[in-house]
Design a protein around this motif. Sequence first.
Motif, PDB file in Angstrom:
ATOM      1  N   ARG A   3       0.842  -1.184   0.000  1.00  0.00           N
ATOM      2  CA  ARG A   3       0.000   0.000   0.000  1.00  0.00           C
ATOM      3  C   ARG A   3       0.883   1.242   0.000  1.00  0.00           C
ATOM      4  NH1 ARG A   3      -4.675  -1.566   4.330  1.00  0.00           N
ATOM      5  NH2 ARG A   3      -5.898  -2.842   2.935  1.00  0.00           N
ATOM      6  N   ILE A   4       0.322   2.324  -0.491  1.00  0.00           N
ATOM      7  CA  ILE A   4       1.030   3.600  -0.472  1.00  0.00           C
ATOM      8  C   ILE A   4       0.951   4.178   0.936  1.00  0.00           C
ATOM      9  CG2 ILE A   4       0.918   5.993  -1.278  1.00  0.00           C
ATOM     10  CD1 ILE A   4       0.106   4.885  -4.018  1.00  0.00           C
ATOM     11  N   LYS A   5       2.091   4.610   1.426  1.00  0.00           N
ATOM     12  CA  LYS A   5       2.159   5.243   2.749  1.00  0.00           C
ATOM     13  C   LYS A   5       2.590   6.690   2.545  1.00  0.00           C
ATOM     14  CE  LYS A   5       4.401   4.987   7.235  1.00  0.00           C
ATOM     15  NZ  LYS A   5       5.470   4.385   8.016  1.00  0.00           N
ATOM     16  N   ILE A   6       1.948   7.590   3.259  1.00  0.00           N
ATOM     17  CA  ILE A   6       2.225   9.013   3.107  1.00  0.00           C
ATOM     18  C   ILE A   6       2.742   9.583   4.422  1.00  0.00           C
ATOM     19  CG2 ILE A   6       1.206  11.266   2.595  1.00  0.00           C
ATOM     20  CD1 ILE A   6      -0.994   9.609   1.068  1.00  0.00           C
ATOM     21  N   ASP A   7       3.869  10.286   4.346  1.00  0.00           N
ATOM     22  CA  ASP A   7       4.398  11.014   5.497  1.00  0.00           C
ATOM     23  C   ASP A   7       4.120  12.492   5.229  1.00  0.00           C
ATOM     24  OD1 ASP A   7       5.837  12.330   7.454  1.00  0.00           O
ATOM     25  OD2 ASP A   7       7.615  11.041   7.252  1.00  0.00           O
ATOM     26  N   ARG A   8       3.030  12.985   5.763  1.00  0.00           N
ATOM     27  CA  ARG A   8       2.601  14.360   5.484  1.00  0.00           C
ATOM     28  C   ARG A   8       3.612  15.399   5.956  1.00  0.00           C
ATOM     29  NH1 ARG A   8      -2.365  11.696   6.255  1.00  0.00           N
ATOM     30  NH2 ARG A   8      -3.710  11.976   4.440  1.00  0.00           N
ATOM     31  N   PHE A  42       0.085  20.183   3.608  1.00  0.00           N
ATOM     32  CA  PHE A  42      -0.226  19.500   2.356  1.00  0.00           C
ATOM     33  C   PHE A  42      -0.575  18.048   2.652  1.00  0.00           C
ATOM     34  CE2 PHE A  42       2.522  22.997   0.929  1.00  0.00           C
ATOM     35  CZ  PHE A  42       1.645  23.591   0.039  1.00  0.00           C
ATOM     36  N   SER A  43      -1.614  17.565   2.006  1.00  0.00           N
ATOM     37  CA  SER A  43      -2.066  16.191   2.227  1.00  0.00           C
ATOM     38  C   SER A  43      -2.308  15.497   0.896  1.00  0.00           C
ATOM     39  CB  SER A  43      -3.370  16.179   3.034  1.00  0.00           C
ATOM     40  OG  SER A  43      -3.188  16.748   4.291  1.00  0.00           O
ATOM     41  N   PRO A  44      -1.390  14.630   0.487  1.00  0.00           N
ATOM     42  CA  PRO A  44      -1.626  13.828  -0.719  1.00  0.00           C
ATOM     43  C   PRO A  44      -2.785  12.854  -0.472  1.00  0.00           C
ATOM     44  CG  PRO A  44       0.696  13.832  -0.126  1.00  0.00           C
ATOM     45  CD  PRO A  44      -0.056  14.413   1.030  1.00  0.00           C
ATOM     46  N   ILE A  45      -3.647  12.699  -1.457  1.00  0.00           N
ATOM     47  CA  ILE A  45      -4.823  11.841  -1.341  1.00  0.00           C
ATOM     48  C   ILE A  45      -4.708  10.698  -2.344  1.00  0.00           C
ATOM     49  CG2 ILE A  45      -7.341  11.741  -1.476  1.00  0.00           C
ATOM     50  CD1 ILE A  45      -6.422  13.632   0.718  1.00  0.00           C
ATOM     51  N   PHE A  46      -4.705   9.473  -1.846  1.00  0.00           N
ATOM     52  CA  PHE A  46      -4.619   8.271  -2.675  1.00  0.00           C
ATOM     53  C   PHE A  46      -5.648   7.259  -2.193  1.00  0.00           C
ATOM     54  CE2 PHE A  46      -0.423  10.116  -2.756  1.00  0.00           C
ATOM     55  CZ  PHE A  46       0.001   9.942  -4.056  1.00  0.00           C
ATOM     56  N   CYS A  47      -6.076   6.379  -3.080  1.00  0.00           N
ATOM     57  CA  CYS A  47      -6.964   5.283  -2.689  1.00  0.00           C
ATOM     58  C   CYS A  47      -6.244   4.434  -1.644  1.00  0.00           C
ATOM     59  CB  CYS A  47      -7.328   4.429  -3.900  1.00  0.00           C
ATOM     60  SG  CYS A  47      -8.326   2.984  -3.484  1.00  0.00           S
ATOM     61  N   ARG A  48      -6.947   4.043  -0.621  1.00  0.00           N
ATOM     62  CA  ARG A  48      -6.353   3.242   0.462  1.00  0.00           C
ATOM     63  C   ARG A  48      -6.493   1.741   0.243  1.00  0.00           C
ATOM     64  NH1 ARG A  48      -7.027   6.670   5.946  1.00  0.00           N
ATOM     65  NH2 ARG A  48      -6.641   8.690   5.034  1.00  0.00           N
ATOM     66  N   ASN A  49      -7.167   1.341  -0.836  1.00  0.00           N
ATOM     67  CA  ASN A  49      -7.365  -0.090  -1.110  1.00  0.00           C
ATOM     68  C   ASN A  49      -7.829  -0.806   0.152  1.00  0.00           C
ATOM     69  OD1 ASN A  49      -6.566  -0.365  -3.990  1.00  0.00           O
ATOM     70  ND2 ASN A  49      -4.698   0.556  -3.200  1.00  0.00           N
ATOM     71  N   GLU A 122       7.887   6.620  -6.996  1.00  0.00           N
ATOM     72  CA  GLU A 122       9.197   6.689  -7.643  1.00  0.00           C
ATOM     73  C   GLU A 122       9.677   8.121  -7.838  1.00  0.00           C
ATOM     74  OE1 GLU A 122      10.693   5.216 -11.884  1.00  0.00           O
ATOM     75  OE2 GLU A 122       9.942   3.604 -10.586  1.00  0.00           O
ATOM     76  N   LYS A 123       8.772   9.046  -8.112  1.00  0.00           N
ATOM     77  CA  LYS A 123       9.160  10.416  -8.467  1.00  0.00           C
ATOM     78  C   LYS A 123       9.125  11.413  -7.320  1.00  0.00           C
ATOM     79  CE  LYS A 123       9.347   9.300 -12.868  1.00  0.00           C
ATOM     80  NZ  LYS A 123      10.578   8.884 -13.440  1.00  0.00           N
ATOM     81  N   CYS A 124       8.575  11.072  -6.167  1.00  0.00           N
ATOM     82  CA  CYS A 124       8.471  12.029  -5.062  1.00  0.00           C
ATOM     83  C   CYS A 124       9.862  12.473  -4.595  1.00  0.00           C
ATOM     84  CB  CYS A 124       7.695  11.431  -3.886  1.00  0.00           C
ATOM     85  SG  CYS A 124       7.531  12.585  -2.495  1.00  0.00           S
ATOM     86  N   PRO A 125      10.204  13.760  -4.777  1.00  0.00           N
ATOM     87  CA  PRO A 125      11.553  14.213  -4.421  1.00  0.00           C
ATOM     88  C   PRO A 125      11.824  14.266  -2.921  1.00  0.00           C
ATOM     89  CG  PRO A 125      10.205  16.076  -5.062  1.00  0.00           C
ATOM     90  CD  PRO A 125       9.383  14.840  -5.310  1.00  0.00           C
ATOM     91  N   MET A 126      10.765  14.302  -2.121  1.00  0.00           N
ATOM     92  CA  MET A 126      10.929  14.416  -0.671  1.00  0.00           C
ATOM     93  C   MET A 126      10.758  13.070   0.036  1.00  0.00           C
ATOM     94  SD  MET A 126      11.681  17.531  -0.568  1.00  0.00           S
ATOM     95  CE  MET A 126      11.805  17.743   1.182  1.00  0.00           C
ATOM     96  N   PHE A 127      10.496  12.013  -0.725  1.00  0.00           N
ATOM     97  CA  PHE A 127      10.258  10.674  -0.176  1.00  0.00           C
ATOM     98  C   PHE A 127       9.109  10.674   0.835  1.00  0.00           C
ATOM     99  CE2 PHE A 127      14.739  11.034  -1.315  1.00  0.00           C
ATOM    100  CZ  PHE A 127      14.807  10.088  -2.321  1.00  0.00           C
ATOM    101  N   ALA A 128       8.117  11.544   0.563  1.00  0.00           N
ATOM    102  CA  ALA A 128       6.935  11.620   1.405  1.00  0.00           C
ATOM    103  C   ALA A 128       5.962  10.485   1.090  1.00  0.00           C
ATOM    104  CB  ALA A 128       6.244  12.966   1.213  1.00  0.00           C
ATOM    105  N   ILE A 129       6.093   9.920  -0.120  1.00  0.00           N
ATOM    106  CA  ILE A 129       5.218   8.832  -0.569  1.00  0.00           C
ATOM    107  C   ILE A 129       6.074   7.590  -0.739  1.00  0.00           C
ATOM    108  CG2 ILE A 129       3.564   8.098  -2.322  1.00  0.00           C
ATOM    109  CD1 ILE A 129       3.371  11.129  -3.087  1.00  0.00           C
ATOM    110  N   THR A 130       5.759   6.549  -0.001  1.00  0.00           N
ATOM    111  CA  THR A 130       6.528   5.318  -0.071  1.00  0.00           C
ATOM    112  C   THR A 130       5.566   4.131  -0.234  1.00  0.00           C
ATOM    113  OG1 THR A 130       6.542   5.148   2.354  1.00  0.00           O
ATOM    114  CG2 THR A 130       8.465   6.170   1.314  1.00  0.00           C
ATOM    115  N   LEU A 131       6.130   2.996  -0.560  1.00  0.00           N
ATOM    116  CA  LEU A 131       5.352   1.773  -0.691  1.00  0.00           C
ATOM    117  C   LEU A 131       5.668   0.905   0.507  1.00  0.00           C
ATOM    118  CD1 LEU A 131       3.440   0.972  -2.930  1.00  0.00           C
ATOM    119  CD2 LEU A 131       5.250  -0.316  -3.999  1.00  0.00           C
TER     120      LEU A 131
END
Length: 134
Positions: A3-8, A42-49, A122-131
Motif C-alpha cells: 500500500r502507499i504510505k504518506i508522510d505528510r 499538504f495532504s496527498p490523497i490516494f486510494c487506500r485499497n 518513484e518520483k516524489c523528491p521528498m520521499f513523502a510517498i513510499t510503498l
Amino acid sequence: MKRIKIDRSKCIGCLTCVSACIVAHNSSDSKNRVVLSSHMEFSPIFCRNCDLPECVYTCMSGAMRKDIETGYVTYDKNKCASCYMCIMACPYGTLKEDRITKKEIMKCDMCVGYGDTPQCVEKCPMFAITLEEV
C-alpha cells in the motif's frame, strides 16, 4: 500486499506525484491529488485499497471490485454507470470524477502495468510517498 504510505510532514506540495500520475497514464487528469488541510499542511490523497471497501459494496454495475490476489480495489471504466455511488461511499474522499467527461472515476490503480513501483512513489523528491508491505 503493498500500500502507499504518506508522510505528510515531508510533503512540500510540489505536485510531482500528480504530474507523475498524469504522465504515467498518458492522461489529462490524475488519479491522485494534493489538498491543503485545515491545519495548513499538504495532504496527498490516494486510494487506500481498503480491506472492506465501501466503493465496491455500493457499486451497482460491478465496475469497482476487490482483487483477491493483489488486495487492490480495481476499477473497470467500461462497466461504470457513472452514478457516483462509489465517490459518495468512500469514507476517505479519495475518489473523484474526471474533469473532462465527468463519466470516469479517477482512482489510483497503483500503476499496475506501468512498472513495479507506482510513479508517484518513484518520483516524489521528498520521499513523502513510499510503498509499504502490509
